[in-house]
Design a protein around this motif. Structure first.
Motif, mmCIF file in Angstrom:
data_model
loop_
_atom_site.group_PDB
_atom_site.id
_atom_site.type_symbol
_atom_site.label_atom_id
_atom_site.label_comp_id
_atom_site.label_asym_id
_atom_site.label_seq_id
_atom_site.Cartn_x
_atom_site.Cartn_y
_atom_site.Cartn_z
ATOM 1 N N SER A 78 41.809 -8.214 14.676
ATOM 2 C CA SER A 78 41.579 -7.901 13.406
ATOM 3 C C SER A 78 40.618 -6.631 13.567
ATOM 4 O O SER A 78 39.817 -6.509 14.187
ATOM 5 C CB SER A 78 40.679 -9.019 12.889
ATOM 6 N N LEU A 132 39.990 -19.563 12.456
ATOM 7 C CA LEU A 132 40.780 -19.431 13.932
ATOM 8 C C LEU A 132 39.487 -20.342 14.663
ATOM 9 O O LEU A 132 39.771 -20.946 15.519
ATOM 10 C CB LEU A 132 40.941 -17.961 14.439
ATOM 11 N N GLY A 137 50.877 -17.756 22.179
ATOM 12 C CA GLY A 137 50.612 -18.974 21.550
ATOM 13 C C GLY A 137 51.603 -19.954 22.108
ATOM 14 O O GLY A 137 51.309 -21.148 22.413
ATOM 15 N N HIS A 165 43.710 -10.379 8.055
ATOM 16 C CA HIS A 165 42.899 -10.357 9.106
ATOM 17 C C HIS A 165 41.755 -10.572 8.285
ATOM 18 O O HIS A 165 41.571 -11.035 6.964
ATOM 19 C CB HIS A 165 43.039 -8.897 9.572
ATOM 20 N N GLY A 166 40.531 -10.460 8.793
ATOM 21 C CA GLY A 166 39.335 -10.231 8.077
ATOM 22 C C GLY A 166 38.495 -11.597 8.542
ATOM 23 O O GLY A 166 38.642 -12.405 9.283
ATOM 24 N N ALA A 192 39.227 -15.321 10.793
ATOM 25 C CA ALA A 192 38.327 -15.310 11.946
ATOM 26 C C ALA A 192 37.660 -16.575 12.044
ATOM 27 O O ALA A 192 37.354 -17.278 12.837
ATOM 28 C CB ALA A 192 37.415 -14.201 12.143
ATOM 29 N N LEU A 225 44.065 -12.955 18.620
ATOM 30 C CA LEU A 225 44.148 -13.070 17.402
ATOM 31 C C LEU A 225 42.859 -12.093 16.341
ATOM 32 O O LEU A 225 42.714 -11.121 15.680
ATOM 33 C CB LEU A 225 44.299 -14.441 16.637
ATOM 34 N N ILE A 226 41.812 -12.727 16.901
ATOM 35 C CA ILE A 226 40.506 -11.992 16.481
ATOM 36 C C ILE A 226 40.287 -10.694 16.848
ATOM 37 O O ILE A 226 39.921 -9.846 15.916
ATOM 38 C CB ILE A 226 39.279 -13.082 16.679
ATOM 39 N N THR A 240 47.218 -22.072 14.497
ATOM 40 C CA THR A 240 46.546 -20.699 14.994
ATOM 41 C C THR A 240 47.623 -19.749 15.040
ATOM 42 O O THR A 240 47.246 -18.635 14.839
ATOM 43 C CB THR A 240 46.019 -21.331 16.155
ATOM 44 N N THR A 241 48.597 -19.947 15.938
ATOM 45 C CA THR A 241 49.554 -18.874 16.256
ATOM 46 C C THR A 241 50.300 -18.160 14.970
ATOM 47 O O THR A 241 50.603 -17.039 14.490
ATOM 48 C CB THR A 241 50.730 -19.611 17.208
ATOM 49 N N PRO A 281 50.881 -12.140 20.709
ATOM 50 C CA PRO A 281 50.275 -13.269 20.338
ATOM 51 C C PRO A 281 51.282 -14.667 20.433
ATOM 52 O O PRO A 281 50.723 -15.792 20.551
ATOM 53 C CB PRO A 281 49.403 -13.065 18.910
ATOM 54 N N SER A 326 47.715 -25.770 17.273
ATOM 55 C CA SER A 326 47.949 -24.484 17.865
ATOM 56 C C SER A 326 49.080 -23.647 17.111
ATOM 57 O O SER A 326 48.878 -22.416 17.110
ATOM 58 C CB SER A 326 48.652 -25.032 19.504
ATOM 59 N N THR A 335 50.013 -21.633 24.910
ATOM 60 C CA THR A 335 49.070 -22.474 24.608
ATOM 61 C C THR A 335 49.857 -23.969 24.587
ATOM 62 O O THR A 335 49.357 -24.881 24.961
ATOM 63 C CB THR A 335 48.501 -22.201 23.196
ATOM 64 N N MET A 336 50.884 -23.911 23.785
ATOM 65 C CA MET A 336 52.018 -25.144 23.707
ATOM 66 C C MET A 336 52.210 -25.803 25.255
ATOM 67 O O MET A 336 52.077 -26.827 25.495
ATOM 68 C CB MET A 336 52.892 -24.939 22.946
ATOM 69 N N TYR A 344 42.289 -17.855 23.698
ATOM 70 C CA TYR A 344 43.436 -17.245 22.936
ATOM 71 C C TYR A 344 43.228 -16.625 21.861
ATOM 72 O O TYR A 344 43.342 -15.641 21.261
ATOM 73 C CB TYR A 344 44.360 -18.396 22.884
ATOM 74 N N PRO A 345 42.477 -17.687 20.854
ATOM 75 C CA PRO A 345 42.332 -16.951 19.306
ATOM 76 C C PRO A 345 41.222 -15.632 19.714
ATOM 77 O O PRO A 345 41.632 -14.765 18.742
ATOM 78 C CB PRO A 345 41.809 -18.150 18.457
ATOM 79 N N ALA A 378 48.903 -15.254 13.302
ATOM 80 C CA ALA A 378 49.286 -14.016 13.804
ATOM 81 C C ALA A 378 50.264 -13.461 12.931
ATOM 82 O O ALA A 378 50.572 -12.238 12.854
ATOM 83 C CB ALA A 378 49.961 -13.972 15.309
ATOM 84 N N PHE A 379 51.180 -14.189 12.353
ATOM 85 C CA PHE A 379 52.150 -13.732 11.552
ATOM 86 C C PHE A 379 51.715 -13.458 9.937
ATOM 87 O O PHE A 379 52.329 -12.661 9.205
ATOM 88 C CB PHE A 379 53.325 -14.749 11.301
#
Lengths: 178, 86
Positions: A177, B37, A59, B29-30, B34, A173-174, B20-21, A55, B17, A62-63, A168-169, B24-25
């Motif tokens: 989860s 994001l 990311g 979650h959850g 979400a 990312l989602i 957002t990224t 990710p 951005s 994305t930039m 992307y998200p 990830a770090f």
């Protein structure tokens, strides 16, 4: 007085590029809904699959893409020469994607490995195809330096940006989860 | 549209951005993440529509796009919530 003027007349650029933008966003939006819907059937499997992605590198993509968008916008506003920078960053984005796909393929991960990857390859591949198609167009309009052509091509490039900030998200990312 | 506005838009996109990224770090979650994001995606979309695509000059059309994107995000969030949490 022209009393037939409508709101659509105030749209920047050509109406047809906006028709294209709307249709592309609808297609990708529906694809992401489908991704999230199928995820319901196996959230942990989707999370395990997404864990194989990078990710942060995405990311970074994305930039690269939003910076490319800024250069394209400046090109349409001031100097078409900025289009070369936009195109170059588009190439960087594709290189990042190629590296990502290559890493997955090297580990034997294909579209059939898991439904997550079916969607992943389909959506990121379709998006990358748009980037790849737009790069030579940016170069062509940079050479021709015709304002109307630059405006339309740059609008298409911004659409590619818009789709990515949704994609992307949702996937990286989602999708991770659970 | 001005060069200054484009650069400000880029800065907003860069910050959004990065945030957002960074999620990830976070290792978190959850549902709240979400939702965050998707909200960030909407913010970035509005910036792109307003200042890259120039819809700041046509607020009703920008509003139409944003309504559609908010609906998209709402359905997306509902699908995320439907997946539940272990």
């Amino acid at each position: 007085m022209d009393d037939t003027r409508s709101l659509l007349d105030d749209l920047p650029g050509d109406l047809m590029i906006w028709v294209l933008i709307v249709s592309e966003v609808l297609v990708f939006g529906a694809g992401l809904w489908a991704f999230l819907a199928v995820r319901i059937t196996d959230p942990s499997g989707f999370a395990d699959s997404a864990a194989l992605l990078h990710p942060v590198r995405a990311g970074l993509g994305t930039m690269v893409l939003v910076t490319s968008g800024a250069l394209a916008a400046l090109a349409a506003l001031r100097n078409p020469a900025w289009l070369w920078g936009a195109a170059a960053l588009g190439g960087v984005f594709l290189w990042l994607k190629w590296a990502e796909w290559g890493g997955l393929v090297a580990h034997g991960i294909s579209t059939e490995t898991h439904p997550f990857f079916t969607f992943y390859y389909l959506l990121t591949g379709f998006h990358a195809a748009h980037v790849a198609a737009a790069i030579p167009l940016l170069a062509i309009v940079a050479l021709r330096r015709r304002a109307a052509e630059i405006e339309v091509t740059v609008a298409f490039w911004h659409m590619v940006d818009l789709v990515w900030v949704l994609l992307y998200p949702a996937i990286y990312l989602i999708g991770a989860s659970a | 549209m001005t060069g200054g506005r484009i650069l400000r838009a880029w800065a907003w996109l860069a910050v959004a951005s990065a945030v957002t990224t960074s999620l990830a770090f976070a290792g978190s979650h959850g549902r709240i993440v979400a939702a965050a994001l998707l909200l960030l995606a909407l913010i970035k979309s509005r910036v792109i529509l307003s200042d890259y695509l120039g819809l700041r000059a046509v607020p009703p059309i920008r509003r139409g796009f944003m309504v559609a994107l908010v609906i998209w995000a709402g359905v997306a969030l509902a699908l995320v919530l439907a997946a539940g949490q272990p």
